[in-house]
Design a protein around this motif. Structure first.
Motif, PDB file in Angstrom:
ATOM      1  N   ASN A  48       6.237  -0.494  -2.507  1.00 33.83           N
ATOM      2  CA  ASN A  48       4.891  -0.932  -1.758  1.00 33.83           C
ATOM      3  C   ASN A  48       4.094  -1.010  -2.821  1.00 33.83           C
ATOM      4  O   ASN A  48       3.159  -1.464  -2.962  1.00 33.83           O
ATOM      5  CB  ASN A  48       4.993  -0.518  -0.447  1.00 33.83           C
ATOM      6  CG  ASN A  48       5.987  -1.054   0.611  1.00 33.83           C
ATOM      7  OD1 ASN A  48       6.466  -1.889   0.175  1.00 33.83           O
ATOM      8  ND2 ASN A  48       5.934  -0.362   1.878  1.00 33.83           N
ATOM      9  N   GLN A 121       1.451  -1.550   4.418  1.00 30.52           N
ATOM     10  CA  GLN A 121       1.474  -2.950   4.104  1.00 30.52           C
ATOM     11  C   GLN A 121       1.190  -3.237   2.553  1.00 30.52           C
ATOM     12  O   GLN A 121       0.127  -2.434   2.225  1.00 30.52           O
ATOM     13  CB  GLN A 121       1.090  -3.816   4.831  1.00 30.52           C
ATOM     14  CG  GLN A 121       1.781  -3.910   6.237  1.00 30.52           C
ATOM     15  CD  GLN A 121       1.173  -4.982   7.235  1.00 30.52           C
ATOM     16  OE1 GLN A 121       0.038  -5.637   7.164  1.00 30.52           O
ATOM     17  NE2 GLN A 121       1.358  -4.704   8.505  1.00 30.52           N
ATOM     18  N   ASP A 186      -3.007  -3.133  10.326  1.00 26.15           N
ATOM     19  CA  ASP A 186      -1.643  -2.376   9.634  1.00 26.15           C
ATOM     20  C   ASP A 186      -1.756  -0.897  10.517  1.00 26.15           C
ATOM     21  O   ASP A 186      -2.191  -0.003   9.943  1.00 26.15           O
ATOM     22  CB  ASP A 186      -1.945  -2.423   8.039  1.00 26.15           C
ATOM     23  CG  ASP A 186      -0.782  -1.673   7.386  1.00 26.15           C
ATOM     24  OD1 ASP A 186       0.264  -1.274   8.086  1.00 26.15           O
ATOM     25  OD2 ASP A 186      -0.995  -1.535   6.261  1.00 26.15           O
TER      26      ASP A 186
END
Length: 202
Positions: A48, A121, A186
């Motif tokens: 990520n 995220q 998030d």
């Protein structure tokens, strides 16, 4: 990948904790446990972060075997990553952070992430990067009016970050300097994995 290249924002993933709350015996590596998608906690967090930024993953330097085991579980995104072995990780989280900063000291800034927070995220990491590019010296994500991780710092704070010691995290700086709050939808910025019960099941 050249993490020493000046003028770019770099991700630093702190992955040197022993995870004693997860397994007091130290036999199971928390970061190598699998999430429902089949990737390890470490691999997910690294991928990520490196989808948005060239990244350094800072781990322990206990043994060559342990380092090789961790390297085998790493997966990187678009910008790739480098595995760094911190020789004094037992001195506390600050030692791991300082080591990562020393290896990337000419960067324009850093997004400092925790390897046991794999649910952050990609869009949140991108938003923090953008905040630095737009002039913020410190940027934090805020979800449901709560500050979370990762935390982003511009190069202006390098000397202060390098002065951190022990288990003193970079968050100490947030109490003394202006902070840009980046509002995100998030919950991953608030969700870490400390125990086996924290790992979701499919």
């Amino acid at each position: 990948m050249d993490l020493a290249a000046s003028g770019q924002i770099v991700g630093i993933l702190l992955a040197a904790g022993r995870g004693r709350r997860f397994d007091s015996s130290g036999k199971q590596s928390k970061l190598l446990q699998l999430l429902p998608g089949g990737e390890s906690i470490l691999a997910t967090a690294a991928k990520n972060l490196s989808t948005v930024l060239p990244s350094a993953v800072v781990c322990r330097a206990d043994t060559a075997a342990a380092a090789a085991h961790m390297a085998a579980h790493l997966q990187y995104g678009k910008y790739g990553g480098t595995l760094l072995h911190c020789p004094n990780a037992d001195d506390g989280m600050a030692a791991t952070l300082v080591y990562g900063l020393q290896q990337t000291a000419t960067a324009a800034g850093w997004v400092i992430a925790l390897a046991d927070m794999p649910f952050v995220q990609v869009a949140t990491i991108l938003a923090l990067k953008t905040a630095l590019e737009q002039g913020a010296d410190i940027a934090v994500p805020v979800c449901n009016q709560r500050r979370g991780n990762p935390v982003a710092f511009s190069h202006r704070h390098l000397s202060r970050l390098l002065a951190l010691r022990g288990d003193q995290g970079a968050r100490a700086l947030l109490q003394h300097f202006p902070v840009a709050e980046v509002v995100v939808d998030d919950r991953g910025v608030l969700q870490d994995i400390d125990t086996v019960a924290d790992i979701p099941h499919s």
